[in-house]
Design an enzyme around this catalytic site. Structure first.
Site: not given
Ligand SMILES: Cc1cc2nc3c(=O)[nH]c(=O)nc-3n(C[C@H](O)[C@H](O)[C@H](O)COP(=O)(O)O)c2cc1C
Length: 327
Positions: A13, A67, A106, A209, A232-233
């Site tokens: 998310p 969520q 968050c 992550g 995510g990113r």
């Molecule tokens: C711009 C942005 C918005 C995010 N919004 C949420 C969110 O709404 N809910 C949530 O549980 N995590 C949120 N996250 C965290 C991501 O879901 C994820 O846990 C985090 O980016 C690590 O994963 P990654 O390294 O694959 O990006 C957000 C992350 C980013 C960068």
């Protein structure tokens, strides 16, 4: 509890990014399961109109979970019930959500200072009560997304995960960083492994992550024993990453998208956002998002600058379509 099995590759998310148009792209790109942007349980219960848009699930947007964030068990349970019934103001479900996820990670101050998101990790008993309250009111599976802990002195992901399981949680995703670490430094795989070891084996544990490609995905699965991976990113400009990871895991070949396919994807995302949110809002919201798709292509900085001053969809498409990348 029902037997819904959380599949292997999930879209994380991300507020401001994982709306319906982007989720549809990721599902096409091989994602097994998506989670919406976080939605305020309180706003839903107070019938806030904008909140309904965040919960929109169009045709094909499945399997997708909604969520919620919040910290009051009754409010969270009431919001969960509204989602399950599709009974909130402005509800536009063309597909039904397959689960409700609770945001326990968050780190944003506005959220955590209200006791929501990662602040919940300071109180495992409250986490349990929230899950229990929601499970008592809905038949949908209830999952949680946690962090490693609040800070390095309180890496209590195992304790929080077990509390959630006691409350009835059907799945646990672990972003392997503390709240204090935000998005840096690198992740702590060991915390995911410890949650996997502690939680009963029928409850899926999802690692999250820094997954950027097939290799990093394979390493996480191997080193943590987790049942699935949440991305995510990296997916932001690369919704095909799910296919890439599957190809690596299946020892199959994978061909990366061509620049033309990436440009077409940028156009397609903006067009979809404009169709859902109108031209003015859609362009403003999606031009930054579409820039992720053209990152690294020759001349992308100039194109980004042009896109930033565009307010019409036709102009936006023309800039990308007429982009002479040999210049
Ligand atoms: C711009 C942005 C918005 C995010 N919004 C949420 C969110 O709404 N809910 C949530 O549980 N995590 C949120 N996250 C965290 C991501 O879901 C994820 O846990 C985090 O980016 C690590 O994963 P990654 O390294 O694959 O990006 C957000 C992350 C980013 C960068």
């Amino acid at each position: 509890m029902n037997n819904t099995r959380i599949p292997l590759l999930l879209l994380s998310p991300m507020a401001g990014f994982t709306d319906a148009s982007f989720r549809l792209m990721c599902l096409k790109g091989g994602a097994d399961y998506c989670i919406s942007e976080m939605i305020s349980a309180k706003a839903l219960v107070y019938k806030d109109k904008k909140t309904a848009d965040l919960a929109f699930l169009p045709v094909g947007d499945k399997p997708t979970a909604i969520q919620l964030f919040g910290h009051e068990p009754d409010t969270m349970a009431a919001a969960a019930e509204m989602i399950e019934r599709g009974s909130f103001l402005g509800c536009r479900y063309e597909e039904r959500p397959v689960a409700i996820d609770i945001n326990m990670g968050c780190p944003v101050k506005k959220i955590s200072l209200s006791g929501d998101g990662s602040a919940l990790m300071k109180d495992p008993e409250l986490c349990k009560r929230i899950v229990f309250a929601m499970k008592s009111r809905v038949d949908l599976p209830v999952t949680v997304k946690i962090r490693a802990g609040w800070d390095k002195k309180s890496k209590n992901a195992v304790e929080v995960a077990l509390a959630c399981v006691e409350g009835g949680a059907d799945g646990i995703a672990v972003h392997a960083r503390t709240r204090e670490e935000l998005y840096n430094p690198g992740i702590d795989m060991d915390i995911i492994a410890r949650v996997r070891d502690a939680v009963p084996s029928h409850i899926p544990v999802i690692g999250n992550g820094d997954i950027k490609d097939g290799e990093s995905a394979e390493r996480m699965l191997k080193e943590t024993g987790c049942d699935g991976i949440m991305i995510g990113r990296e997916a932001l400009g690369n919704p095909w990453i799910f296919k890439e990871i599957k190809a690596t895991l299946c020892k199959e070949s994978y061909t990366s998208p061509t620049p033309e396919e990436r440009i077409a994807a940028a156009i397609s995302l903006v067009s979809a956002v404009v169709a859902m949110k109108g031209e003015d809002k859609g362009i403003r919201e999606a031009r930054g998002r579409s820039a992720h798709f053209i990152r690294g292509l020759r001349g992308s900085a100039e194109i980004r600058a042009k896109l930033n001053s565009t307010t019409s969809l036709d102009e936006f498409k023309a800039i990308l379509t007429n982009w002479d990348r040999n210049e």
